[in-house]
Design an enzyme around this catalytic site. Structure first.
Site, mmCIF file in Angstrom:
data_model
loop_
_atom_site.group_PDB
_atom_site.id
_atom_site.type_symbol
_atom_site.label_atom_id
_atom_site.label_comp_id
_atom_site.label_asym_id
_atom_site.label_seq_id
_atom_site.Cartn_x
_atom_site.Cartn_y
_atom_site.Cartn_z
ATOM 1 C CD GLU A 114 -3.201 -1.019 1.981
ATOM 2 O OE1 GLU A 114 -3.247 -0.132 2.841
ATOM 3 O OE2 GLU A 114 -4.128 -1.855 1.805
ATOM 4 C CD GLU A 129 -3.506 -5.939 3.182
ATOM 5 O OE1 GLU A 129 -4.416 -5.205 3.639
ATOM 6 O OE2 GLU A 129 -2.300 -5.693 3.308
HETATM 7 O O1 AHR Z 1 -5.216 -5.804 6.987
HETATM 8 C C1 AHR Z 1 -5.182 -4.624 7.711
HETATM 9 C C2 AHR Z 1 -4.523 -3.495 6.955
HETATM 10 O O2 AHR Z 1 -5.308 -3.143 5.859
HETATM 11 C C3 AHR Z 1 -3.170 -3.773 6.352
HETATM 12 O O3 AHR Z 1 -2.137 -3.627 7.256
HETATM 13 C C4 AHR Z 1 -3.068 -2.751 5.271
HETATM 14 O O4 AHR Z 1 -2.248 -3.158 4.219
HETATM 15 C C5 AHR Z 1 -4.517 -2.526 4.867
HETATM 16 O O5 AHR Z 1 -4.829 -1.194 4.789
#
Ligand code: AHR
Length: 496
Positions: A174, A297
């Site tokens: 991210e 994710e």
């Molecule tokens: O999964 C929780 C968080 O969500 C992670 O650390 C991040 O990459 C995303 O914003």
């Protein structure tokens, strides 16, 4: 209501990469510490510090790949703090997640031990946001180099003679947000630079994953593909299902209205549009689909359980989560020509977890059972199928009632996963089987008659898999009646 599924069993559409069934475990809340790592001296039975109950439950899922150490944590993680004698390891503040002290007891060696015990491939995410090129380069050397070098010597001093086998390596996380608030042009240049020093040592060939877009940031994908596609093997995408507003209130995991039920499922299904649109951009630069879309994710993100640390992201898990999981996995399966990996967030005690723990106790969530049921699709051949589903209509929202995917497993059997997303009505799916003869059929189901059904520490088996027999042969195919709110997997052995 009635729905039709046509399966062309003699037409295969490529392999469903088992890595779609991947997981993600971050140093966040009670995900690693307590949830996985209790330490060798713990009264909780453990193997090399990893709790046995969680280990055994996860082993049954055949997790193919595990992403670590973050997440946002990855871009402030300095791996050198997490090797060597544990009592001497540097402590740090986990500023992203609750401001708690991280003692670095779970580091590189412990992560590889976990992967070995799980039989999962490691997927390491490196630090671009606050780390140096040298730091990343030396981490790869430490993990994978076999020859004489300072990092090899240090690894050996720390108890690991041979290098580990490592395939998946992420260059940042991210980086448009917690990983450095970068513009895509800037990150694309940094990606090119950092990945140069992420070396392949000996016969260890790395699969390099560039940090990808948030949700529908198509400009990010366009820029990364344009500037760096030949230097990457995968490009990530993050998408969370949130029925409310991220900042103003995401909604409760258990206490939700009918509106929120529909919004959750509608938003979960939105990932298909994201895959298609990001995929179209990727096609422009990579028509052979060499570069994988890595959804590293995904899952539900609700408000934390009342009374728990807001920075720990601990949430309960209901049959609604099971449907989000089942429908999302069907979508990934059906786009397996581009989706080479997906990692649900997160494995234990964080977000849409497989497992929740409280002290010595552990429960399996409804989502756990979906991953268990869907194992049959791992590395299976996707079969051509066509679904004509009724729609659920709720106010201005409309979405298909049924979600499916179909594959032929390594066992030669045909597996169909069905989700009935309707929370009040059963649905009949008239399943036509072409190119194969129906033989023995068996089924398993996860269902409930309550929208907020869940497993708790007092009642750990309220939502569990049972056998399913509500199907009948019909014109060489099957008439399948799915109860409301259910995830079902049918297995067909072909007849003579
Ligand atoms: O999964 C929780 C968080 O969500 C992670 O650390 C991040 O990459 C995303 O914003």
């Amino acid at each position: 209501m009635s729905t039709k599924l046509i399966i062309q069993a003699d037409v295969t559409e490529g392999k469903i990469n088992k890595n779609i069934y991947g997981h993600f475990a971050e140093h966040l809340g009670r995900g690693i510490y307590e949830g996985i790592w209790v330490g060798e001296d713990s009264s909780i039975p453990n193997t090399k510090g990893i709790r046995n109950d969680v280990l055994e439950a996860l082993q049954k899922l055949n997790i193919p790949v595990l992403r670590w150490p973050g997440g946002c944590f990855a871009d402030e993680y300095h791996w050198k703090d997490g090797v060597g004698p544990r009592e001497e390891r540097k402590r740090m503040v986990n500023t992203h997640w609750g401001g708690v002290v991280e003692n670095n007891h779970f580091g590189t060696h412990e992560f590889f031990t976990l992967c070995e015990l799980l039989g999962a491939e490691p997927y390491i995410c490196g630090n671009v946001g606050s780390g140096t090129v040298q730091e990343m380069s030396e981490w790869v050397e430490y993990m994978t180099f076999d020859g004489e070098s300072p990092m090899t010597a240090w690894r050996q001093e720390n108890g690991r003679e041979e290098p580990w086998k490592l395939t998946y390596f992420g260059v940042g996380n991210e980086n448009w947000g917690c990983g450095g608030n970068m513009r895509p042009e800037y990150y694309a240049d940094l990606y090119r630079r950092y990945q140069t020093y992420v070396r392949n040592y000996g016969d260890n060939k790395l699969y390099k994953i560039a940090g990808g877009a948030n949700v529908d940031d198509y400009k990010w994908t366009e820029t990364l593909m344009q500037e760096a596609a030949p230097m990457m093997d995968g490009l990530s995408l993050h998408y969370y299902t949130i029925p409310g507003d991220f900042w103003l209130g995401k909604g409760s995991a258990t206490d939700f209205s009918e509106d929120e039920w529909h919004l959750t499922l509608k938003r979960a299904l939105h990932i298909e549009e994201l895959i298609e649109k990001h995929g179209t951009i990727m096609d422009k630069y990579d028509p052979e689909k060499r570069v994988g879309l890595i959804i590293d994710e995904w899952g539900t993100w609700f408000d934390v359980e009342p009374g728990t640390n807001p920075g720990f992201l601990y949430q309960q898990n209901t049959i609604r989560d099971a449907l989000v999981a089942g429908a999302s996995l069907n979508i990934f399966n059906n786009h397996s020509e581009r989706v080479q990996m997906a990692n649900i967030a997160q494995t234990v005690n964080v977000l849409q977890a497989m497992i929740l723990t409280e002290g010595q106790e552990m429960i399996k969530t409804p989502t756990y059972h979906v991953f268990d049921l869907y194992q049959v699709h791992q590395d299976a051949e996707r079969l051509s199928s066509h679904l004509e589903s009724d729609e659920i209509k709720h106010g201005e929202l409309a979405y298909p009632t049924v979600s499916t995917s179909v594959s032929r497993g390594k066992d030669g059997k045909i597996h169909i996963s069905f989700c009935n997303l309707d929370h009040t009505n059963e649905v009949t799916v008239n399943t036509e089987l072409r190119g194969a003869t129906l033989g023995t059929v068996s089924g398993k189901i996860l269902a409930s008659d309550k929208r907020d059904a869940r497993n708790t520490f007092d009642s750990p088996n309220d939502v569990e898999v049972v056998s399913f027999t509500n199907f009948a042969e019909q014109d060489g195919g099957l008439q399948v009646t799915l109860p409301a709110m259910s995830v079902t997997v049918l297995t067909i052995e072909e007849g003579a």
